[in-house]
Design a protein around this motif. Structure first.
Motif, PDB file in Angstrom:
ATOM      1  N   PRO A   1       0.827  -1.208   0.000  1.00 28.71           N
ATOM      2  CA  PRO A   1       0.000   0.000   0.000  1.00 28.71           C
ATOM      3  C   PRO A   1       0.863   1.260   0.000  1.00 28.71           C
ATOM      4  O   PRO A   1       1.975   1.292   0.527  1.00 28.71           O
ATOM      5  CB  PRO A   1      -0.804  -0.119   1.281  1.00 28.71           C
TER       6      PRO A   1
ATOM      7  N   THR B   1       1.597   5.001   1.299  1.00 30.11           N
ATOM      8  CA  THR B   1       1.344   5.768   2.515  1.00 30.11           C
ATOM      9  C   THR B   1       1.811   7.203   2.312  1.00 30.11           C
ATOM     10  O   THR B   1       2.653   7.487   1.465  1.00 30.11           O
ATOM     11  CB  THR B   1       2.082   5.171   3.729  1.00 30.11           C
ATOM     12  N   PHE B   2       1.256   8.096   3.118  1.00 30.26           N
ATOM     13  CA  PHE B   2       1.657   9.493   3.099  1.00 30.26           C
ATOM     14  C   PHE B   2       1.890   9.938   4.528  1.00 30.26           C
ATOM     15  O   PHE B   2       1.044   9.744   5.404  1.00 30.26           O
ATOM     16  CB  PHE B   2       0.572  10.371   2.468  1.00 30.26           C
ATOM     17  N   ARG B   3       3.052  10.515   4.786  1.00 36.06           N
ATOM     18  CA  ARG B   3       3.376  11.052   6.102  1.00 36.06           C
ATOM     19  C   ARG B   3       4.365  12.177   5.908  1.00 36.06           C
ATOM     20  O   ARG B   3       5.366  12.032   5.221  1.00 36.06           O
ATOM     21  CB  ARG B   3       3.988   9.991   7.002  1.00 36.06           C
TER      22      ARG B   3
ATOM     23  N   ASN C   1      -0.615  12.945   8.223  1.00 37.00           N
ATOM     24  CA  ASN C   1      -0.707  11.737   7.420  1.00 37.00           C
ATOM     25  C   ASN C   1      -2.037  11.739   6.699  1.00 37.00           C
ATOM     26  O   ASN C   1      -2.764  12.730   6.718  1.00 37.00           O
ATOM     27  CB  ASN C   1      -0.479  10.472   8.256  1.00 37.00           C
ATOM     28  N   ARG C   2      -2.364  10.667   6.068  1.00 35.52           N
ATOM     29  CA  ARG C   2      -3.546  10.613   5.216  1.00 35.52           C
ATOM     30  C   ARG C   2      -4.851  10.777   5.989  1.00 35.52           C
ATOM     31  O   ARG C   2      -5.822  11.333   5.479  1.00 35.52           O
ATOM     32  CB  ARG C   2      -3.543   9.266   4.487  1.00 35.52           C
ATOM     33  N   ARG C   3      -4.900  10.334   7.229  1.00 33.10           N
ATOM     34  CA  ARG C   3      -6.154  10.347   7.987  1.00 33.10           C
ATOM     35  C   ARG C   3      -6.243  11.385   9.083  1.00 33.10           C
ATOM     36  O   ARG C   3      -7.336  11.702   9.534  1.00 33.10           O
ATOM     37  CB  ARG C   3      -6.376   8.980   8.619  1.00 33.10           C
TER      38      ARG C   3
END
Length: 65
Positions: free
Chosen positions: A2, A4-6, A20-22
């Motif tokens: 997957p 991810t973004f951070r 981050n994404r959420r």
């Protein structure tokens, strides 16, 4: 695997904004000693690096009503 973004930004010395994404969070504390993190989803974490490969972490969540 997957994606991810951070991303982490240093706002002031000892203060970081983590995104981050959420959610997003604010972390306070220097390199040595405890770190306190408050997240936008209600999580609070206190952590501390200990000598060697050891560390300590305590996490609490806001109660849902």
């Amino acid at each position: 695997m997957p994606l991810t973004f951070r991303k982490s930004f240093r706002i002031l010395p000892g203060v970081r904004l983590n995104i981050n994404r959420r959610s997003w969070s604010i972390t306070t504390g220097g390199r040595h000693g405890p770190h306190h993190t408050r997240s936008s989803n209600g999580r609070r974490t206190t952590s501390m690096d200990l000598p060697g490969p050891f560390g300590w972490r305590r996490t609490t969540r806001r109660r849902e009503r």
